[in-house]
Write a protein that holds these residues in place. Structure first.
Motif, mmCIF file in Angstrom:
data_model
loop_
_atom_site.group_PDB
_atom_site.id
_atom_site.type_symbol
_atom_site.label_atom_id
_atom_site.label_comp_id
_atom_site.label_asym_id
_atom_site.label_seq_id
_atom_site.Cartn_x
_atom_site.Cartn_y
_atom_site.Cartn_z
ATOM 1 N N VAL A 1 -26.044 12.737 -40.852
ATOM 2 C CA VAL A 1 -25.523 12.002 -39.750
ATOM 3 C C VAL A 1 -24.960 13.342 -38.908
ATOM 4 O O VAL A 1 -24.074 13.789 -39.468
ATOM 5 C CB VAL A 1 -24.618 11.039 -40.026
ATOM 6 N N GLU A 2 -25.136 13.358 -37.686
ATOM 7 C CA GLU A 2 -24.440 14.222 -36.643
ATOM 8 C C GLU A 2 -23.620 13.417 -36.217
ATOM 9 O O GLU A 2 -23.913 12.371 -35.534
ATOM 10 C CB GLU A 2 -25.564 14.821 -35.760
ATOM 11 N N VAL A 3 -22.232 13.564 -35.808
ATOM 12 C CA VAL A 3 -21.173 13.018 -35.280
ATOM 13 C C VAL A 3 -20.794 13.805 -33.991
ATOM 14 O O VAL A 3 -20.477 14.890 -33.997
ATOM 15 C CB VAL A 3 -19.858 12.708 -36.162
ATOM 16 N N ARG A 4 -20.851 13.212 -32.882
ATOM 17 C CA ARG A 4 -20.613 13.728 -31.783
ATOM 18 C C ARG A 4 -19.309 12.976 -31.161
ATOM 19 O O ARG A 4 -19.457 11.689 -31.005
ATOM 20 C CB ARG A 4 -21.335 13.801 -30.780
ATOM 21 N N THR A 5 -18.186 13.534 -30.979
ATOM 22 C CA THR A 5 -16.809 12.930 -30.489
ATOM 23 C C THR A 5 -16.518 13.450 -28.809
ATOM 24 O O THR A 5 -16.456 14.922 -28.755
ATOM 25 C CB THR A 5 -15.807 12.985 -31.463
ATOM 26 N N ARG A 6 -16.115 12.581 -28.024
ATOM 27 C CA ARG A 6 -15.358 13.175 -26.958
ATOM 28 C C ARG A 6 -14.288 12.106 -26.662
ATOM 29 O O ARG A 6 -14.009 10.955 -27.090
ATOM 30 C CB ARG A 6 -16.412 13.103 -25.963
ATOM 31 N N PRO B 1 -20.874 11.055 -25.357
ATOM 32 C CA PRO B 1 -20.887 11.790 -26.602
ATOM 33 C C PRO B 1 -22.425 12.242 -27.249
ATOM 34 O O PRO B 1 -22.524 13.397 -27.354
ATOM 35 C CB PRO B 1 -20.220 11.255 -27.752
ATOM 36 N N LEU B 2 -23.111 11.373 -27.120
ATOM 37 C CA LEU B 2 -24.684 11.352 -27.818
ATOM 38 C C LEU B 2 -25.351 12.207 -26.718
ATOM 39 O O LEU B 2 -26.484 12.680 -27.105
ATOM 40 C CB LEU B 2 -25.086 10.291 -28.157
ATOM 41 N N GLU B 3 -25.047 12.314 -25.589
ATOM 42 C CA GLU B 3 -26.065 12.962 -24.416
ATOM 43 C C GLU B 3 -26.073 14.708 -24.653
ATOM 44 O O GLU B 3 -26.898 15.418 -24.465
ATOM 45 C CB GLU B 3 -25.616 12.808 -23.190
ATOM 46 N N SER B 4 -25.116 15.179 -25.404
ATOM 47 C CA SER B 4 -25.192 16.516 -25.898
ATOM 48 C C SER B 4 -26.183 17.010 -26.993
ATOM 49 O O SER B 4 -26.215 18.076 -27.368
ATOM 50 C CB SER B 4 -23.589 16.918 -26.078
ATOM 51 N N ASP C 1 -29.668 10.496 -38.271
ATOM 52 C CA ASP C 1 -28.924 9.576 -37.555
ATOM 53 C C ASP C 1 -27.864 10.408 -36.739
ATOM 54 O O ASP C 1 -27.517 11.486 -37.101
ATOM 55 C CB ASP C 1 -28.134 8.532 -38.350
ATOM 56 N N ALA C 2 -27.453 9.852 -35.563
ATOM 57 C CA ALA C 2 -26.079 10.264 -34.787
ATOM 58 C C ALA C 2 -25.327 9.102 -34.511
ATOM 59 O O ALA C 2 -25.279 8.014 -34.124
ATOM 60 C CB ALA C 2 -26.929 10.779 -33.630
ATOM 61 N N ILE C 3 -23.911 9.410 -34.581
ATOM 62 C CA ILE C 3 -22.712 8.553 -34.262
ATOM 63 C C ILE C 3 -22.335 9.286 -33.475
ATOM 64 O O ILE C 3 -21.616 10.267 -33.360
ATOM 65 C CB ILE C 3 -22.004 8.329 -35.378
ATOM 66 N N GLY C 4 -21.985 8.518 -32.060
ATOM 67 C CA GLY C 4 -21.197 9.086 -30.952
ATOM 68 C C GLY C 4 -19.959 8.397 -30.959
ATOM 69 O O GLY C 4 -19.729 7.068 -30.992
ATOM 70 N N VAL C 5 -18.730 8.985 -30.790
ATOM 71 C CA VAL C 5 -17.370 8.456 -31.003
ATOM 72 C C VAL C 5 -16.907 8.582 -29.488
ATOM 73 O O VAL C 5 -16.530 9.892 -29.289
ATOM 74 C CB VAL C 5 -16.757 8.863 -32.186
ATOM 75 N N LEU C 6 -16.151 7.681 -28.947
ATOM 76 C CA LEU C 6 -15.449 7.687 -27.613
ATOM 77 C C LEU C 6 -14.282 7.493 -28.054
ATOM 78 O O LEU C 6 -13.842 6.377 -28.254
ATOM 79 C CB LEU C 6 -16.173 7.117 -26.630
ATOM 80 N N LEU C 7 -13.192 8.529 -28.000
ATOM 81 C CA LEU C 7 -11.769 8.175 -28.207
ATOM 82 C C LEU C 7 -11.038 8.343 -26.725
ATOM 83 O O LEU C 7 -10.887 9.397 -26.043
ATOM 84 C CB LEU C 7 -11.261 9.106 -29.037
ATOM 85 N N ARG D 1 -21.037 4.662 -31.362
ATOM 86 C CA ARG D 1 -22.442 4.109 -31.198
ATOM 87 C C ARG D 1 -23.244 4.736 -31.954
ATOM 88 O O ARG D 1 -23.351 6.126 -32.214
ATOM 89 C CB ARG D 1 -22.882 4.383 -29.617
ATOM 90 N N HIS D 2 -24.137 4.269 -32.922
ATOM 91 C CA HIS D 2 -24.933 4.511 -34.172
ATOM 92 C C HIS D 2 -26.174 4.646 -33.612
ATOM 93 O O HIS D 2 -27.013 3.430 -33.329
ATOM 94 C CB HIS D 2 -24.512 3.908 -35.270
ATOM 95 N N ILE D 3 -26.910 5.829 -33.609
ATOM 96 C CA ILE D 3 -28.342 5.671 -33.314
ATOM 97 C C ILE D 3 -29.267 6.132 -34.640
ATOM 98 O O ILE D 3 -28.707 7.204 -35.293
ATOM 99 C CB ILE D 3 -28.706 7.000 -32.306
ATOM 100 N N VAL D 4 -30.023 5.103 -35.017
ATOM 101 C CA VAL D 4 -30.504 5.129 -36.471
ATOM 102 C C VAL D 4 -32.027 5.597 -36.170
ATOM 103 O O VAL D 4 -32.707 5.222 -35.300
ATOM 104 C CB VAL D 4 -30.699 3.761 -37.060
#
Length: 121
Positions: free
Chosen positions: A51-56, A64-67, A97-103, A112-115
């Motif tokens: 899992v790649e986690v991207r946070t903004r 976040p997942l656009e990167s 998988d990727a999880i985008g986290v918006l804080l 948002r979890h992309i499976v």
């Protein structure tokens, strides 16, 4: 710890809690080798999942997942194979998988979890 690192750590903590709540078994976190790092390694009944986690902290620079780029996905595949090579007890299909986290300051974190960005044997 600078703000960027703290933001990333908070996003990873939230992603980890989300995966645990969804009954994923967490196998590793921030695993590193010469080629890079996997944020979270987990598994479910069918897959070994990297899992790649991207946070903004806002959407000024987009979701976040656009990167996630094609180069990053290729690196994730290589890292997943390297992790599995060091852990032969975990065989089977690999999934990315990727999880985008918006804080934001305004409200609750949004995940948002992309499976299944890619799967390999």
């Amino acid at each position: 710890m600078n703000q960027r690192i703290a933001l990333g750590r908070r996003g990873e903590d939230l992603a980890l809690a989300y995966l645990e709540d969804a009954n994923y078994e967490i196998l590793d976190r921030n695993w590193r080798c010469r080629a890079g790092e996997i944020d979270i390694v987990a598994r479910d009944a069918h897959y070994l999942i990297c899992v790649e986690v991207r946070t903004r902290s806002g959407i000024g620079f987009g979701d976040p997942l656009e990167s996630l780029t094609a180069d990053k996905l290729a690196r994730m595949r290589d890292l997943a194979l390297a992790w599995r090579g060091e852990h032969p007890e975990f065989s089977g299909l690999l999934r990315l998988d990727a999880i985008g986290v918006l804080l934001t300051r305004a409200g609750e974190p949004k995940l948002r979890h992309i499976v299944g960005l890619g799967a390999r044997n």
